[in-house]
Enzyme design. Sequence first.
Site, PDB file in Angstrom:
ATOM      1  N   ASN A  38     -10.882   3.649  -3.894  1.00 45.68           N
ATOM      2  CA  ASN A  38      -9.811   2.734  -3.799  1.00 45.68           C
ATOM      3  C   ASN A  38     -10.778   1.517  -4.344  1.00 45.68           C
ATOM      4  OD1 ASN A  38      -7.286   1.272  -4.298  1.00 45.68           O
ATOM      5  ND2 ASN A  38      -7.035   0.883  -2.182  1.00 45.68           N
ATOM      6  N   LYS A 104      -4.717   1.772   3.223  1.00 46.51           N
ATOM      7  CA  LYS A 104      -3.981   0.595   3.822  1.00 46.51           C
ATOM      8  C   LYS A 104      -2.854   0.656   3.327  1.00 46.51           C
ATOM      9  CE  LYS A 104      -6.091  -2.006   0.496  1.00 46.51           C
ATOM     10  NZ  LYS A 104      -6.757  -3.428  -0.025  1.00 46.51           N
ATOM     11  N   SER A 144      -5.460  -5.439  12.733  1.00 46.46           N
ATOM     12  CA  SER A 144      -4.407  -6.136  12.021  1.00 46.46           C
ATOM     13  C   SER A 144      -3.515  -6.704  12.834  1.00 46.46           C
ATOM     14  CB  SER A 144      -3.775  -5.038  11.064  1.00 46.46           C
ATOM     15  OG  SER A 144      -2.562  -5.696  10.685  1.00 46.46           O
ATOM     16  N   ALA A 145      -2.879  -7.678  12.563  1.00 49.34           N
ATOM     17  CA  ALA A 145      -1.676  -8.217  13.447  1.00 49.34           C
ATOM     18  C   ALA A 145      -0.675  -7.252  13.364  1.00 49.34           C
ATOM     19  CB  ALA A 145      -1.493  -9.574  12.874  1.00 49.34           C
ATOM     20  N   TYR A 169       0.338   3.616   8.887  1.00 54.96           N
ATOM     21  CA  TYR A 169      -0.674   2.599   8.565  1.00 54.96           C
ATOM     22  C   TYR A 169      -1.004   1.842  10.181  1.00 54.96           C
ATOM     23  CZ  TYR A 169      -2.942  -1.735   7.625  1.00 54.96           C
ATOM     24  OH  TYR A 169      -3.604  -2.867   7.736  1.00 54.96           O
ATOM     25  N   LYS A 173      -4.340   1.539  13.004  1.00 52.85           N
ATOM     26  CA  LYS A 173      -4.929   0.540  13.655  1.00 52.85           C
ATOM     27  C   LYS A 173      -4.736   0.316  15.255  1.00 52.85           C
ATOM     28  CE  LYS A 173      -6.361  -1.298   9.611  1.00 52.85           C
ATOM     29  NZ  LYS A 173      -7.874  -1.184   9.223  1.00 52.85           N
ATOM     30  N   ARG A 312      13.025  -6.330   3.357  1.00 50.07           N
ATOM     31  CA  ARG A 312      12.311  -4.848   3.115  1.00 50.07           C
ATOM     32  C   ARG A 312      12.333  -4.139   4.446  1.00 50.07           C
ATOM     33  NH1 ARG A 312       6.328  -5.446   1.094  1.00 50.07           N
ATOM     34  NH2 ARG A 312       5.806  -6.426   3.165  1.00 50.07           N
ATOM     35  N   ASP A 315       9.947  -5.062   8.005  1.00 48.05           N
ATOM     36  CA  ASP A 315       9.430  -6.507   7.892  1.00 48.05           C
ATOM     37  C   ASP A 315       9.893  -7.275   9.089  1.00 48.05           C
ATOM     38  OD1 ASP A 315       7.995  -6.277   5.659  1.00 48.05           O
ATOM     39  OD2 ASP A 315       9.067  -7.481   4.389  1.00 48.05           O
TER      40      ASP A 315
END
Length: 358
Positions: A38, A104, A144-145, A169, A173, A312, A315
Site C-alpha cells: 500500500n 489501516k 491510535s486514539a 482495525y 491497535k 457515518r 463515528d
Amino acid sequence: MSKKNILVTGGAGFIGSHTCVELLTAGYNVIAVDDLSNSSAQAIERVRQIAQMELEAGRVAEVVRAQGLGKLMFHQVNILDRVALDQVFSQQPVDAVIHFAGFKAVGESVEKPLEYYHNNLTGTFTLCDVMREHGCRTIVFSSSATVYGDPDCVPLTEVAQKKNATNPYGWTKWMIEQVLTDLYTADDRWNVALLRYFNPIGAHPSGLIGEDPKGIPNNLVPYVAQVAVGRLDHVRVFGSDYPTPDGTGVRDYIHVVDLARGHVAALQWMEGRSGVEVINLGTGTGSSVLDVIHAFERACGRALPYVMMPRRAGDIAENYADPTKARTLLGWEAEYDLDQMCRDSWNWQSHNPNGYED
Ligand code: UD1
C-alpha cells in the site's frame, strides 16, 4: 560516535516516510522495511532527496553537520516473512524498531476481519520474536486514539480508560498495545512506547512525500484534497447534528511532520530505559469538519463544494488530545496549525495529483 540503527516497518508509508526523514536529519541510520502493498518505493527515493536538501539547508542535527547523513537502507519485505525479516536483522545490529506496518482501512477491516487480525497481529508477533532473537527490545508502536473509543470527556489524557473498539482495525491497535505490555511484564528488558496518534494529515513542506491512498479515500483530508484537485465531485460531510459548535465532528488534526518528530523525541527519551509508556500525540486543538474544509479552501484558493449527509456509522462527536504528557516527558510539542497542514496537503496533492503514480 557511531550512529544508531533504527528499523522502520512500513517505512514507505505516509507516516513511515516522514519519520524516516526526521530520523535521518536527527542523525540516525535508517533501515526501512516495507512490502509496498500500500505504498511506493518512490517514497524512499524522495526521503533520500529531502534529507539531502535538509542537510544542504543546514536544518539537521549537529552530528549530521559533523559526520554527514546516516545511511538509508530499504528492504522490500513483508514482516510476516520471518526468514526475510531475520536476514534484515542479521545484516547489522538494530538498536530500536519503529513499527508502522499494518492494514489501516477501517471499513475494509469490517469486511475482512481475518485478514486484518492475521496481518496486523501475526506481523507484530513475528517482528517481536525476531527482535528478541537479535537482542533488540526497544520498540515504538504506532497506536491510535481509536483505543479510547467514544470518550466520556475531552481532552483525552493517557489515563482515560481504553474502551471497546468499533471495528477490527481499531481492535488490532488495542490488542497490540496489550501484547507489547505483556512482553514487558514477562521480561523487563523490553522498552516500549505506545504512541496514540490523533488525526495525522498534511505532508512534507517540500511537496515530495505525502499521503497516497489507493482508490477513494476514507479519511477526510485526502478526500477534500481530491475534491480540490478535481478528482472527486464534492465533500460529503458525515453528520451535521453532533453536539459540537457547528454540528459537525470535531477531531485533533496533527501535521505529519510534527507527528514524525514525536517519534524521534520518543526514541531519544527511551534511550537507556525500559518499561511501557503510553503517550498521546496530538495538538490539543479540536477542529470541525467545516473548519477543515474552510482551511483547505484558503490553501487552494477556491470554494469547495460540500453536501451534508447522515452520520457515518461508528463515528464519534468529538475527540482531541491533552498533549501535556508528551510535552513534559519528551519535550515535544506540535508546531504546525490547521492552515499549515492544509497548505502542505494541497502542495503535495497539487504537485502529485495521482500520488506517486506519475
Ligand atoms: C479514522 C478512523 C480511526 C483511524 C483514523 C486514521 C473511523 C471511524 N475512524 O478516524 O480509527 O485511527 O481514521 O486516520 O473511520 N468525515 C466527513 N467526510 C468524509 C470523511 C470523514 O465528514 O468523507 C468526517 C468524519 O465524520 C469525522 C472527521 O471527518 O468527523 C474525520 O474523519 P476521518 O478522517 O475518517 O478520521 P476519524 O474518523 O477521526
